[in-house]
Write an enzyme that holds these catalytic residues in place. Structure first.
Site, PDB file in Angstrom:
ATOM      1  N   LYS A  81       8.395  22.325   6.937  1.00 25.03           N
ATOM      2  CA  LYS A  81       8.631  21.490   8.123  1.00 25.03           C
ATOM      3  C   LYS A  81       7.300  21.200   8.791  1.00 25.03           C
ATOM      4  CE  LYS A  81      11.605  19.064  10.288  1.00 25.03           C
ATOM      5  NZ  LYS A  81      12.263  17.968   9.591  1.00 25.03           N
ATOM      6  N   SER A  94      15.323  14.115   7.345  1.00 24.69           N
ATOM      7  CA  SER A  94      15.682  15.018   8.430  1.00 24.69           C
ATOM      8  C   SER A  94      16.969  14.519   9.094  1.00 24.69           C
ATOM      9  CB  SER A  94      14.523  15.139   9.424  1.00 24.69           C
ATOM     10  OG  SER A  94      14.566  16.392  10.089  1.00 24.69           O
TER      11      SER A  94
END
Length: 585
Positions: free
Chosen positions: A193, A386
């Protein structure tokens, strides 16, 4: 004398009001003319016309009206939307009034996946036997990829072809924050991430660098392969162009190595077009833009059975205007679910993600749509990552282009601590009085306490667990398997197919055709949502922007992106399902 004075004064006043009335009437006439011309009602497709595709400026998936000032401050001319260009190309193939296509590579900012969709449409068009010509004063790489689908690629004699491979450059701001005594307090789930890395590091982490290298290699393999195939070359030849900096080579090199077919000035290319159209040298070329061409087609009616194509473009936000708005899109989806005329839904997703809360609300609305027994497909554009993947994962089928950026299944939260900046640089301090330890909540005026940090970390982990659960349910795999391919890692559409995030490599047209076949309806019976509604001032601003500049200046695309990013950070939700901002060029 006094009498003459009053007569003169009254005459002046009368003249002023008469002049004002005349100006008002003239202005009203101009406005009426602008609206009439903007409506496109007078567009006629002449016999022996040429579809004119100008690759210039930003090319959005679909036109959406903005506020009048933004419209007039943007790039001046309004670029055709991708959905209109592709529809025009596909329709022109069987339209006897259209002789061929002229691609004018004027320097666009078309996305990688969008270019791939246009390439596919042009390939199909050429099966009709009609011609395609391309010209550029200079060719940027993605524009050149599109232009190579032409039968002949022309270059200005003092122009260049810029083939360089792919790269992305990520700015890291930790050094700036250190100088300003700003501490970015980050909680996240996912090894990859990397969206938060620019706030806390000075360079890419090794996992981030690894995923980026794989991503770029995958997209470049497609891009150089497509160029090589179109130009009857080898992929290694295109690599050699990039390695040898073909941009700086003499134009003879570009001819000798098969990059272009001829060196011609624009007027010479226009003469070729006139010859193909069988018109005299002094006649105007019968060019028609995709937007104008599509405007002559009779759209499907929402009052009859149809496929709904819902565009979900931009950042996912809880509320506001623009992007994918969490308190607006669910009601749009629910309305489609309850509409008996809507027989299926294709959602076109072009989003890097955003608010985790808003993503969940949209996901739930789509589940409601599915509960009505209607098919639901997703077509991914340049990115569906995402939160963009969150709202896609429940689809019956997911389509992506090879160059689509997807995945990035992870969650993070960022709370800046500005106390160092306030205290040490600005001399501002704060005192608080509270009834409970956490009454003030998360604040940018001080560092988080351990209890606050732990609570936020728990909150992020719960959001990540829900995210991976939604993906597992939608993709019919175990949650543990999702976490293996998740961890915030970004994948290309090609790799997404391999690991099970995507069902098929295909375009929006492919998704529409397949879902139409499933429900036994004509693929032309499509209605786009949400409805594009322009008010009076937006119509005027859109038309006037083609010939006007505000204050003599136009805001360039990079500045607009920066302004939009700052505004997003200023108003973003605390818990984000969002990929890192990337520009691959």
């Amino acid at each position: 004398m006094i009498k003459k004075f009053f007569i003169s004064m009254l005459g002046t006043i009368a003249g002023f009001w008469i002049s004002l009335l005349i100006l008002g009437l003239v202005g009203f006439g101009i406005i009426v003319g602008l609206v009439a011309s903007a409506s496109g009602s007078d567009v006629v497709v002449k016999k022996n016309s040429v579809l004119y595709i100008e690759l210039s400026g930003l090319i959005p998936d679909r036109y959406q009206p903005a506020d009048p000032l933004t419209i007039m401050r943007q790039q001046g001319d309004m670029s055709d939307a991708l959905v209109d260009i592709v529809q025009a190309v596909r329709s022109a193939a069987s339209d006897d009034r259209i002789l061929g296509i002229y691609i004018d590579a004027a320097g666009s900012q078309i996305g990688k996946a969008a270019a791939e969709e246009l390439v596919d449409a042009l390939r199909d068009f050429k099966q009709s036997g009609k011609w395609v010509l391309a010209y550029g004063d200079n060719y940027e790489q993605t524009d050149y990829l599109v232009a190579t689908q032409a039968d002949a690629v022309y270059l200005n004699p003092v122009g260049a072809v810029n083939i360089h491979g792919l790269t992305t450059e990520v700015p890291f701001m930790k050094g700036l924050f250190d100088k300003l005594n700003i501490k970015m307090q980050v909680v996240r789930v996912g090894t990859y991430k990397s969206a938060v890395e620019p706030y806390i590091l000075t360079e890419m982490s090794e996992p981030a660098r690894l995923q980026m290298q794989v991503l770029l290699d995958t997209i470049w393999n497609y891009e150089k392969g497509a160029i090589a195939e179109a130009r009857s070359l080898k992929a290694a030849d295109v690599d050699n162009w990039a390695d040898s900096m073909i941009l700086c080579r003499p134009v003879k090199y570009m001819i000798d190595n098969g990059a272009v077919d001829s060196l011609l000035y624009r007027r010479q290319v226009e003469d070729i077009l006139r010859e193909r159209c069988d018109i005299d040298d002094d006649e105007d070329l019968p060019l028609i833009t995709p937007t104008d061409y599509v405007s002559t087609m009779t759209p499907s009616s929402a009052d009859n059975h149809h496929i709904a194509v819902l565009f979900a473009s931009g950042d996912i936000v809880d509320s506001g205007e623009g992007g994918i708005v969490g308190d607006q899109m669910p009601s749009e989806i629910i309305a489609l679910a309850d509409d008996d005329n809507v027989k299926a839904l294709v959602m076109r997703v072009n989003s890097p993600g955003g608010s985790a809360f808003a993503s969940e609300q949209i996901w739930e609305a789509l589940e409601y749509f599915k509960s009505k027994g209607k098919p639901f497909y997703v077509s991914m554009g340049n990115y569906a990552a995402s939160g963009g993947y969150y709202i896609s994962c429940g689809a019956d089928k997911i389509y992506a282009n090879r160059s689509t950026l997807t995945g990035s299944i992870g969650v993070f939260g960022v709370v800046p601590d500005l106390s160092g900046l306030m205290n040490n640089h600005l001399g501002i301090t704060f005192s608080t009085v509270s009834t409970n330890p956490n009454a003030f909540g998360l604040s940018t005026n001080r560092a988080m306490t351990k209890a606050e940090f732990d609570a936020m970390q728990s909150h992020v982990e719960v959001a990540y667990d829900l995210f991976t659960k939604r993906v597992a349910e939608g993709r019919h795999i175990s949650q543990d398997s999702v976490k293996v391919i998740g961890s915030g890692r970004v994948w290309s559409g090609a790799d997404g197919l391999r690991i099970g995030l995507v069902d098929k490599i295909g375009t929006l047209s492919d998704a529409i055709n397949d879902i139409a076949q499933q429900i036994n309806i004509e693929p032309e019976k499509v209605v786009y949502y949400p409805a594009v509604e322009e008010n009076f001032m937006q119509i005027i601003a859109r038309h006037a922007s083609q010939n006007m500049q505000v204050g003599g200046n136009r805001i360039d695309a990079e500045t607009l992106k920066l302004i939009q990013f700052i505004n997003y950070v200023r108003t973003m939700a605390p818990i984000q399902a969002r990929m890192q901002s990337l520009e691959i060029r």
